[in-house]
Write a protein that holds these residues in place. Structure first.
Motif, PDB file in Angstrom:
ATOM      1  N   GLY A  20      23.575 -71.974  -6.156  1.00  0.00           N
ATOM      2  CA  GLY A  20      23.848 -71.359  -4.858  1.00  0.00           C
ATOM      3  C   GLY A  20      24.495 -72.309  -3.861  1.00  0.00           C
ATOM      4  N   THR A  21      25.181 -71.715  -2.906  1.00  0.00           N
ATOM      5  CA  THR A  21      25.723 -72.435  -1.750  1.00  0.00           C
ATOM      6  C   THR A  21      25.074 -71.854  -0.506  1.00  0.00           C
ATOM      7  N   ARG A  22      24.415 -72.720   0.247  1.00  0.00           N
ATOM      8  CA  ARG A  22      23.787 -72.262   1.488  1.00  0.00           C
ATOM      9  C   ARG A  22      24.806 -72.375   2.603  1.00  0.00           C
ATOM     10  N   LEU A  23      25.205 -71.250   3.176  1.00  0.00           N
ATOM     11  CA  LEU A  23      26.190 -71.212   4.259  1.00  0.00           C
ATOM     12  C   LEU A  23      25.488 -70.916   5.568  1.00  0.00           C
ATOM     13  N   THR A  24      25.734 -71.773   6.532  1.00  0.00           N
ATOM     14  CA  THR A  24      25.200 -71.567   7.883  1.00  0.00           C
ATOM     15  C   THR A  24      26.369 -71.474   8.840  1.00  0.00           C
TER      16      THR A  24
ATOM     17  N   TYR B 255      30.161 -63.228 -11.540  1.00  0.00           N
ATOM     18  CA  TYR B 255      29.616 -62.410 -10.460  1.00  0.00           C
ATOM     19  C   TYR B 255      29.362 -63.268  -9.221  1.00  0.00           C
ATOM     20  N   TRP B 256      29.557 -62.665  -8.068  1.00  0.00           N
ATOM     21  CA  TRP B 256      29.157 -63.266  -6.800  1.00  0.00           C
ATOM     22  C   TRP B 256      28.061 -62.398  -6.177  1.00  0.00           C
ATOM     23  N   TYR B 257      27.046 -63.083  -5.652  1.00  0.00           N
ATOM     24  CA  TYR B 257      25.947 -62.425  -4.954  1.00  0.00           C
ATOM     25  C   TYR B 257      25.681 -63.170  -3.644  1.00  0.00           C
ATOM     26  N   ARG B 258      24.955 -62.502  -2.759  1.00  0.00           N
ATOM     27  CA  ARG B 258      24.564 -63.143  -1.505  1.00  0.00           C
ATOM     28  C   ARG B 258      23.134 -62.758  -1.179  1.00  0.00           C
TER      29      ARG B 258
ATOM     30  N   VAL C 169      22.654 -67.482   1.431  1.00  0.00           N
ATOM     31  CA  VAL C 169      22.881 -68.248   0.205  1.00  0.00           C
ATOM     32  C   VAL C 169      23.764 -67.410  -0.710  1.00  0.00           C
ATOM     33  N   TYR C 170      24.859 -68.003  -1.133  1.00  0.00           N
ATOM     34  CA  TYR C 170      25.810 -67.317  -2.004  1.00  0.00           C
ATOM     35  C   TYR C 170      25.614 -67.841  -3.431  1.00  0.00           C
ATOM     36  N   PHE C 171      25.291 -66.927  -4.319  1.00  0.00           N
ATOM     37  CA  PHE C 171      25.082 -67.275  -5.718  1.00  0.00           C
ATOM     38  C   PHE C 171      26.243 -66.780  -6.565  1.00  0.00           C
TER      39      PHE C 171
ATOM     40  N   SER D 176      27.032 -77.433  -1.982  1.00  0.00           N
ATOM     41  CA  SER D 176      25.661 -76.945  -2.033  1.00  0.00           C
ATOM     42  C   SER D 176      25.238 -76.421  -0.657  1.00  0.00           C
ATOM     43  N   HIS D 177      25.775 -77.050   0.376  1.00  0.00           N
ATOM     44  CA  HIS D 177      25.523 -76.606   1.739  1.00  0.00           C
ATOM     45  C   HIS D 177      26.818 -76.652   2.531  1.00  0.00           C
ATOM     46  N   SER D 178      26.960 -75.721   3.477  1.00  0.00           N
ATOM     47  CA  SER D 178      28.111 -75.738   4.368  1.00  0.00           C
ATOM     48  C   SER D 178      27.671 -75.209   5.728  1.00  0.00           C
ATOM     49  N   VAL D 179      27.993 -75.990   6.753  1.00  0.00           N
ATOM     50  CA  VAL D 179      27.701 -75.565   8.121  1.00  0.00           C
ATOM     51  C   VAL D 179      29.025 -75.483   8.860  1.00  0.00           C
ATOM     52  N   ILE D 180      29.361 -74.318   9.349  1.00  0.00           N
ATOM     53  CA  ILE D 180      30.634 -74.128  10.047  1.00  0.00           C
ATOM     54  C   ILE D 180      30.388 -73.350  11.324  1.00  0.00           C
ATOM     55  N   GLU D 181      31.379 -73.391  12.199  1.00  0.00           N
ATOM     56  CA  GLU D 181      31.282 -72.637  13.438  1.00  0.00           C
ATOM     57  C   GLU D 181      31.894 -71.256  13.257  1.00  0.00           C
ATOM     58  N   LYS D 182      31.399 -70.347  14.036  1.00  0.00           N
ATOM     59  CA  LYS D 182      31.947 -68.996  14.042  1.00  0.00           C
ATOM     60  C   LYS D 182      33.447 -69.063  14.258  1.00  0.00           C
ATOM     61  N   GLY D 183      34.175 -68.289  13.447  1.00  0.00           N
ATOM     62  CA  GLY D 183      35.616 -68.262  13.560  1.00  0.00           C
ATOM     63  C   GLY D 183      36.343 -69.181  12.592  1.00  0.00           C
TER      64      GLY D 183
END
Lengths: 112, 112
Positions: free
Chosen positions: A106-110, A33-36, A89-91, A9-16
């Motif tokens: 949705g998945t909230r990606l940070t 379908y994938w949306y953002r 947010v990826y739906f 549901s949520h993902s926090v990752i570092e650049k790279g």
């Protein structure tokens, strides 16, 4: 009947780093379908699967994004390597035909 | 360029105060206009599909209409539970492929 599910549901990752998002559509739905949605902007189409085939991937931002749907069931969307502008947010949505779509939460990606 | 514009961006109504949300579109080859409701932290929930000018659909306090250039979502005697973001999307065909284009939504707040 179970709806469309997405993980995580949520993902926090570092650049790279690499992140893989998963979508489980409603059973029997051939279309996926994938949306953002980037903050403050509209939901934008990424790609469309019919069963395991990519029907339209014209919305994919660049080759850092890879979507798969093995066996025509669940789908994954991998971002490698992630950049700051990938945050949003990826739906995922599924449909039995080509009209009404059922969306997941949705998945909230940070990306930091 | 295909485009969907929603207005107003935000709307505050008193309970029972009827109003309308607008979705104007410029697309080639319209193959359906969709209205969705989205609650915070959730995916869009399907409300209506309209296919041709003059068509109308109703569900409880909501009524959607379509012309050749725009769609309206009429809310009659709204209640606080109608508070949500309302999204409009069009399905358009270009060179044999279908694309879904979303507007940025109208944030509706109904006060008790």
């Amino acid at each position: 009947e179970a709806g469309v599910t997405q993980f995580p549901s949520h993902s926090v990752i570092e650049k790279g780093q690499t992140v893989t998002l998963r979508c489980d559509p409603i059973s029997g739905h051939d279309n996926l379908y994938w949306y953002r949605r980037v903050m403050g902007k509209e939901i934008k189409f990424l790609l469309h699967f019919v069963k395991e085939s990519k029907q339209d991937e014209s919305g994919m931002p660049n080759n850092r994004f890879l979507a798969e749907r093995t066996g025509g069931t669940y789908s994954t969307l991998k971002v490698q390597p992630a950049e700051l502008e990938d945050s949003g947010v990826y739906f995922c949505a599924s449909s039995p035909g080509s009209h009404q779509q059922y969306f997941g939460p949705g998945t909230r990606l940070t990306v930091t | 360029e295909d485009q969907v514009t929603q207005s107003p961006e935000a709307l505050r109504l008193q309970e029972g105060e009827s109003s309308s949300l607008n979705c104007s579109y410029t697309v080639s080859g319209l193959r359906g206009l969709f209205w969705y409701r989205q609650d915070p932290g959730k995916g869009p929930e399907f409300l209506f599909t309209l296919y041709s000018a003059g068509e109308e659909k109703e569900k409880e306090r909501l009524k959607a209409t379509l012309t050749k250039k725009e769609s309206f979502l009429h809310i009659t005697a709204p209640k606080p539970e109608d508070s949500a973001t309302y999204l409009c999307a069009v399905r358009a065909t270009t060179s044999g492929t279908y694309k879904y284009i979303f507007g940025t939504g109208t944030r509706l707040k109904v006060l008790a």
